[in-house]
Design a protein around this motif. Sequence first.
Motif, PDB file in Angstrom:
ATOM      1  N   SER A 140      -7.084  14.830  19.380  1.00 57.55           N
ATOM      2  CA  SER A 140      -6.007  15.068  18.416  1.00 57.55           C
ATOM      3  C   SER A 140      -4.791  15.627  19.142  1.00 57.55           C
ATOM      4  N   HIS A 141      -3.698  15.719  18.416  1.00 56.04           N
ATOM      5  CA  HIS A 141      -2.488  16.327  18.986  1.00 56.04           C
ATOM      6  C   HIS A 141      -2.772  17.770  19.376  1.00 56.04           C
ATOM      7  N   ALA A 142      -3.537  18.483  18.547  1.00 58.65           N
ATOM      8  CA  ALA A 142      -3.889  19.880  18.854  1.00 58.65           C
ATOM      9  C   ALA A 142      -4.722  19.961  20.134  1.00 58.65           C
ATOM     10  N   ASP A 143      -5.633  19.000  20.348  1.00 63.11           N
ATOM     11  CA  ASP A 143      -6.446  18.980  21.570  1.00 63.11           C
ATOM     12  C   ASP A 143      -5.555  18.814  22.804  1.00 63.11           C
ATOM     13  N   ARG A 144      -4.583  17.888  22.709  1.00 61.18           N
ATOM     14  CA  ARG A 144      -3.686  17.648  23.844  1.00 61.18           C
ATOM     15  C   ARG A 144      -2.811  18.874  24.123  1.00 61.18           C
ATOM     16  N   GLN A 167      -1.493  23.730  27.397  1.00 57.26           N
ATOM     17  CA  GLN A 167      -1.352  25.188  27.473  1.00 57.26           C
ATOM     18  C   GLN A 167      -2.306  25.760  28.535  1.00 57.26           C
ATOM     19  N   LEU A 168      -3.537  25.297  28.530  1.00 57.17           N
ATOM     20  CA  LEU A 168      -4.525  25.808  29.486  1.00 57.17           C
ATOM     21  C   LEU A 168      -4.190  25.390  30.913  1.00 57.17           C
ATOM     22  N   LEU A 169      -3.659  24.175  31.077  1.00 61.77           N
ATOM     23  CA  LEU A 169      -3.215  23.761  32.412  1.00 61.77           C
ATOM     24  C   LEU A 169      -2.086  24.667  32.892  1.00 61.77           C
ATOM     25  N   GLY A 170      -1.233  25.083  31.973  1.00 62.60           N
ATOM     26  CA  GLY A 170      -0.172  26.027  32.316  1.00 62.60           C
ATOM     27  C   GLY A 170      -0.740  27.366  32.767  1.00 62.60           C
ATOM     28  N   ASP A 171      -1.822  27.795  32.121  1.00 60.73           N
ATOM     29  CA  ASP A 171      -2.475  29.040  32.547  1.00 60.73           C
ATOM     30  C   ASP A 171      -3.002  28.909  33.978  1.00 60.73           C
ATOM     31  N   HIS A 172      -3.563  27.746  34.305  1.00 58.61           N
ATOM     32  CA  HIS A 172      -4.062  27.512  35.669  1.00 58.61           C
ATOM     33  C   HIS A 172      -2.898  27.444  36.668  1.00 58.61           C
ATOM     34  N   GLU A 204       0.533  18.812  40.701  1.00 59.50           N
ATOM     35  CA  GLU A 204      -0.726  18.636  39.969  1.00 59.50           C
ATOM     36  C   GLU A 204      -0.534  18.969  38.490  1.00 59.50           C
ATOM     37  N   TYR A 205       0.200  20.033  38.236  1.00 61.25           N
ATOM     38  CA  TYR A 205       0.461  20.425  36.846  1.00 61.25           C
ATOM     39  C   TYR A 205       1.192  19.301  36.106  1.00 61.25           C
ATOM     40  N   ALA A 258      -2.703  14.550  30.077  1.00 59.51           N
ATOM     41  CA  ALA A 258      -3.195  15.167  28.837  1.00 59.51           C
ATOM     42  C   ALA A 258      -2.425  14.643  27.632  1.00 59.51           C
ATOM     43  N   SER A 259      -1.119  14.451  27.785  1.00 58.03           N
ATOM     44  CA  SER A 259      -0.329  13.971  26.659  1.00 58.03           C
ATOM     45  C   SER A 259      -0.655  12.526  26.302  1.00 58.03           C
ATOM     46  N   CYS A 260      -1.212  11.772  27.256  1.00 60.66           N
ATOM     47  CA  CYS A 260      -1.572  10.368  27.007  1.00 60.66           C
ATOM     48  C   CYS A 260      -3.064  10.176  26.730  1.00 60.66           C
ATOM     49  N   ALA A 261      -3.842  11.251  26.802  1.00 55.84           N
ATOM     50  CA  ALA A 261      -5.299  11.134  26.654  1.00 55.84           C
ATOM     51  C   ALA A 261      -5.666  10.608  25.272  1.00 55.84           C
ATOM     52  N   ARG A 262      -6.601   9.694  25.242  1.00 55.52           N
ATOM     53  CA  ARG A 262      -7.070   9.137  23.970  1.00 55.52           C
ATOM     54  C   ARG A 262      -8.350   9.808  23.492  1.00 55.52           C
ATOM     55  N   THR A 263      -9.169  10.274  24.440  1.00 55.56           N
ATOM     56  CA  THR A 263     -10.444  10.879  24.064  1.00 55.56           C
ATOM     57  C   THR A 263     -10.550  12.282  24.646  1.00 55.56           C
ATOM     58  N   ARG A 264     -11.460  13.045  24.071  1.00 60.99           N
ATOM     59  CA  ARG A 264     -11.702  14.390  24.582  1.00 60.99           C
ATOM     60  C   ARG A 264     -12.296  14.340  25.987  1.00 60.99           C
ATOM     61  N   GLY A 265     -13.031  13.291  26.298  1.00 63.54           N
ATOM     62  CA  GLY A 265     -13.596  13.130  27.632  1.00 63.54           C
ATOM     63  C   GLY A 265     -12.510  13.014  28.695  1.00 63.54           C
ATOM     64  N   GLU A 266     -11.406  12.305  28.364  1.00 63.34           N
ATOM     65  CA  GLU A 266     -10.290  12.195  29.304  1.00 63.34           C
ATOM     66  C   GLU A 266      -9.659  13.567  29.535  1.00 63.34           C
ATOM     67  N   ILE A 267      -9.596  14.378  28.488  1.00 60.73           N
ATOM     68  CA  ILE A 267      -9.046  15.732  28.633  1.00 60.73           C
ATOM     69  C   ILE A 267      -9.997  16.595  29.459  1.00 60.73           C
TER      70      ILE A 267
END
Length: 153
Positions: free
Chosen positions: A13-17, A22-27, A37-38, A45-54
């Motif tokens: 979902s949009h919330a998942d992306r 946000q978490l990548l920003g924390d890293h 890398e970020y 992440a913005s183009c991910a279709r599935t949670r597995g890709e994230i």
Amino acid sequence: MEGPSDSGRVRASHADRTEAQQLLGDHLDAGRLNSDEYGQRTAAASCARTRGEIQALFRELPDPRPRFGAPGTQAFSPVKASPRGEVAAAVQDDQLVRHLRYGAISVMVPCAVFGAGVGLVEFGGEPAVLLLAAVTIAVIYGVLAFVGYFKRR
């Protein structure tokens, strides 16, 4: 009902992306990721279709990781004042320069080939015309490379 093995195939979902970004920003803030890398991971992440890709974006990173709406997670605001915003802007600037350079090259190369062909036919005895075309192309590319070099610094 979704089992543990099915969670990677669930559509993101949009919330998942947003949570992943946000978490990548924390890293990034923790120094586990560099700005390149970020930028690559947030774009993925913005183009991910599935949670597995994230989830794959966090494979070698420690916690925090996306929890996909688990209790205790909160919605993140996409606007937050932090150094991360400056890094994202720098990444976008680099991408803009790169796109401008590729766009200029994609226009200049066919024009140069066509111009060289016409020049050979029309001005076969005038090598100065061909030299002028080659110098013009070199100057334009040099300016784009110069701007790109100093944008990265």
